[in-house]
Design an enzyme around this catalytic site. Structure first.
Site, PDB file in Angstrom:
ATOM      1  N   HIS A 265      45.151 -88.102 151.006  1.00  0.00           N
ATOM      2  CA  HIS A 265      46.042 -88.697 152.004  1.00  0.00           C
ATOM      3  C   HIS A 265      45.755 -90.194 152.168  1.00  0.00           C
ATOM      4  O   HIS A 265      46.653 -91.028 152.048  1.00  0.00           O
ATOM      5  CB  HIS A 265      45.847 -87.967 153.342  1.00  0.00           C
ATOM      6  N   GLU A 266      44.503 -90.516 152.419  1.00  0.00           N
ATOM      7  CA  GLU A 266      44.153 -91.927 152.621  1.00  0.00           C
ATOM      8  C   GLU A 266      44.329 -92.706 151.323  1.00  0.00           C
ATOM      9  O   GLU A 266      44.705 -93.879 151.337  1.00  0.00           O
ATOM     10  CB  GLU A 266      42.722 -92.062 153.152  1.00  0.00           C
ATOM     11  N   HIS A 269      47.874 -93.892 151.197  1.00  0.00           N
ATOM     12  CA  HIS A 269      48.024 -95.144 151.960  1.00  0.00           C
ATOM     13  C   HIS A 269      47.502 -96.331 151.151  1.00  0.00           C
ATOM     14  O   HIS A 269      48.112 -97.393 151.091  1.00  0.00           O
ATOM     15  CB  HIS A 269      47.187 -95.087 153.242  1.00  0.00           C
ATOM     16  N   GLU A 295      53.223 -93.432 156.026  1.00  0.00           N
ATOM     17  CA  GLU A 295      52.916 -91.993 156.005  1.00  0.00           C
ATOM     18  C   GLU A 295      53.681 -91.271 154.914  1.00  0.00           C
ATOM     19  O   GLU A 295      53.221 -90.253 154.395  1.00  0.00           O
ATOM     20  CB  GLU A 295      53.178 -91.371 157.371  1.00  0.00           C
TER      21      GLU A 295
END
Lengths: 501, 501
Positions: A265-266, A269, A295
């Site tokens: 997830h990170e 980003h 997101e």
């Protein structure tokens, strides 16, 4: 109009200075969450307060006003980059020049203190410890909305900060639709046999988890020469500067998903921030355009790629090699189903894709009520638990797994949460568009080849940074505005196969 | 004189803002040496340039000038703290208001780039790579001395920045005396049997070295809740803010001394910064007063305490326990003699106490020649090697172990090196004074009890931060001015016992 070139150069220098200050702020913030010794909190709050106030003052100064007026008069002579900086600066100026500098400074200091208190309160599951700080943050946010002004709903002002143009009047029906369709899926699932996922809660050595997170980040194309991976209570990604985009994750010894999917997830980003065009370096446009678009990138990698069958076809053997004792009795298919199991749970960041949006709606409703004054901070834990029961049919055993789980409120980030669901929705629209340009992308994922996917994202989204508005970026990438059809097509296809409906 | 209270408050706010910016600068600098990914260098240089320039501009601004003039007129009404801040600000203002802001900015950016280049050049032992950067730094330093002005010698201006009031005319005879007495000691030692120290170059596991460094720092009283220990190429200590004072060290697998004594050295700096009075927080006085006094603290702990027989009586058993395979055949006495062996060596930070000051004098001579123009940067490696031969009778095998070994020149810190020798001299004066107040301090060290020693240092030195001038602090602590009798009494007693003269 002689002299506008000089004015443009001065404006660019001024923006560059703001950018450098913001870079320092990002580092102070990263450090305070990762490396700072605990007795450093008080002085760090002060330093962050001073730097943020300086930037704030530069954005509402008479000098800024002069730039705005003189450059707006010669708008035709500006290049796209300068025009967009001017547009963003104008918006900020009009919003914030009425906020007293001292109040802004106090707010920044309060937030830094509140985050440290929240961290301890969460560890101790002690809402009362955090409550006075949160109450002050809510009060100051309401005070600021008074200065900012609002359209139909007080909360619209907050939404607009994270997703330009978004309002309660758009979001309420959109979320009503998402809720209805989500419930339809949950209804079809509820009598299906539950996937076995007990093996995810075996003991997974944190150091090996770290190595595997690092491996997967490398595979995704995250550039470790322009970033680093650390451990924090609440994972995050931060673009400190061009060439310096850092991620963090959390290694739970008894729950595998947290670190791995948190890292992906990170990493999503971070890929966004690492692939912004160098042309935008030294300007405030060298960052993701909105939280919703941001997101979309993190949830895209975490779920659409990272929880796909093809991904685990490719990487499950590597995972088994890393954890032979823990996973030798598990098949790829079992693993795939386990990491996609749909069921109500307490922690948002560990929720499955389908119930995830219900976690968001709950927060959205509570935030609106806090801001309108319909809900008091003291009543928040009760309201949280009631809504959990209403939306998900479960009640958290304590506040640490309930109302205290997220960092956002300690940071005053009201209006942020809806971005996660927007991200899910945008992400599904993006993969639909990407699939038209790269018909064999699934086969590529199954081979661990992400370069075409990354190139597509860079070309259609990442490179632009904040050069265009979120809505423009979405339209450029997908040819359409926000639309929930893609995500429910995706959900129905994916979970229909897993649960046989 | 109505309104001076308001003026004082505004001045304090202004100083507080400078302090907060400096705290951010210290963190950016720490991070760039410890954690920053390598592609972050360019943007970090820019951010550091912008922040440093902002501070610089605040120190020479019309606003500062107004503070100086108005508050100097009402000097009698100022408390000691404000008076000292005013004095320091005035000195800086008079020196620097003539330096063009753009040139200052360029210098800061240059230094940050130069340090990164130096690091690589040192690794590759490639002076040519570093040379153009160093040449620019020397040129800009000379240009700046032109703005600053100078007394008798160009180099006086640089010395004064690190040790208020110090001049070449003081230092030349002081160093001549140190050289003469040092050579007298070396003459007495040269025919004595050499202590066996081959066991210091066995393989010492870096992770265990880290643990032992941490243990010793704890024992010294370094507060890990207000600091942290990391690894860097060139060890340093940095006071980022009250409650946040960090140290670094370097673990060489095949040479034990580097990390341990490096940690104690940096720990000595850090104890100084950690024990400054809270009264000075939020002011630029909350930091060590001069490099000489700072080095007196680091060298005090590293050598006078950390290389004492009593220290190793207490800690050698712990060290043996940590490294049973490496040290079981070594006695406390052998170890003590090995870490105090006097012999010419290439690396300053690993030099014994006696030859150490010769390393400093060599640098002092070369710096003076670079600044007067008697020596060109291109000729520096040759001049370095010639002086090594002259002072120490050895020639470095490569530039990495010669002219490239220290970070200081990449940072433009000309005038800093003499502080190390001053620190050695001050430190010996301090232990002589401390010994009168705490006659049994040696017995305390032998029991690992450092609280009285720490309390003495705090009371006589640390608490004051920069509230008094270095010379005042030395006089308060020892009752005398700078004087080389203490250090040579100490050397003769200590090395007389070890080498039997």
């Amino acid at each position: 109009m002689a002299g506008i070139e000089d004015k443009i150069l001065s404006f660019q220098d001024y923006m560059k200075k703001i950018t450098d200050f913001n870079s320092a702020i990002a580092l102070l913030d990263w450090d305070s969450r990762t490396k700072m010794p605990k007795k450093g909190v008080a002085a760090r709050s002060e330093a962050l307060g001073t730097l943020s106030s300086t930037v704030f003052q530069m954005q509402v100064s008479p000098e800024m006003r002069a730039f705005l007026e003189e450059l707006e008069a010669g708008k035709d002579q500006l290049d796209l980059k300068t025009r967009r900086m001017l547009e963003i600066s104008r918006k900020f100026y009009d919003l914030n020049q009425k906020i007293p500098a001292a109040r802004f400074h106090e707010f920044v200091v309060l937030r830094t203190q509140a985050e440290a208190v929240w961290q301890e309160a969460k560890e101790k599951s002690d809402f009362a410890m955090f409550s006075p700080y949160l109450a002050k943050i809510v009060d100051m946010t309401k005070e600021f909305i008074g200065y900012w002004g609002h359209k139909d709903h007080l909360y619209d002002t907050l939404l607009d900060m994270y997703e330009e143009g978004l309002t309660v009047s758009v979001l309420d029906p959109l979320f009503a639709n998402v809720r209805k369709q989500t419930i339809a899926i949950l209804d079809q699932i509820k009598d299906a046999p539950k996937p076995d996922k007990h093996f995810l809660e075996r003991r997974f050595d944190p150091e090996k988890q770290r190595q595997f997170s690092e491996f997967i980040l490398h595979q995704m194309g995250y550039d470790f020469d322009a970033g680093r991976l650390d451990e924090t209570v609440h994972p995050f990604a931060t673009g400190i500067a061009p060439g310096d985009v850092r991620v963090t994750t959390k290694y739970l010894p008894n729950f595998f998903n947290s670190a791995l999917f948190g890292s992906i997830h990170e990493g999503g980003h971070a890929l966004y921030e690492q692939n912004i065009s160098d042309d935008l370096a030294g300007t405030p446009l060298h960052t993701g355009v909105s939280m919703g678009i941001h997101e979309s990138q993190s949830r895209f990698w975490e779920n659409i790629i990272g929880r796909s069958h093809e991904f685990w076809q490719r990487y499950f053997p590597d995972l088994q090699k890393m954890f032979p004792d823990e996973l030798s009795d598990v098949t790829t298919d079992q693993f795939y189903k386990a990491v996609n199991a749909v069921e109500p749970s307490f922690i948002r960041i560990e929720a499955d894709e389908v119930t995830y949006n219900l976690h968001i709606m709950l927060r959205y409703e509570l935030e609106k009520a806090l801001i309108t004054g319909d809900l008091k901070v003291a009543d928040l834990p009760g309201a949280w638990n009631d809504k959990m029961q209403d939306y998900l049919g479960i009640t958290p055993p304590n506040d640490s797994e309930g109302v205290l789980q997220d960092v956002h409120w300690s940071d005053g980030s009201f209006g942020y949460f809806p971005s996660y669901s927007l991200g899910n929705i945008y992400g599904a629209q993006m993969i639909r568009a990407l699939g038209k340009d790269i018909p064999d992308y699934r086969e590529q994922v199954a081979k661990g080849e992400f370069s075409s996917i990354r190139h597509w994202l860079k070309t259609h989204i990442h490179q632009y940074g904040s050069l265009y508005k979120p809505d423009e970026i979405l339209r450029k990438a997908t040819g359409e505005g926000v639309d929930t059809s893609a995500i429910f097509d995706y959900f129905n296809r994916k979970f229909g196969r897993i649960y046989g409906f």
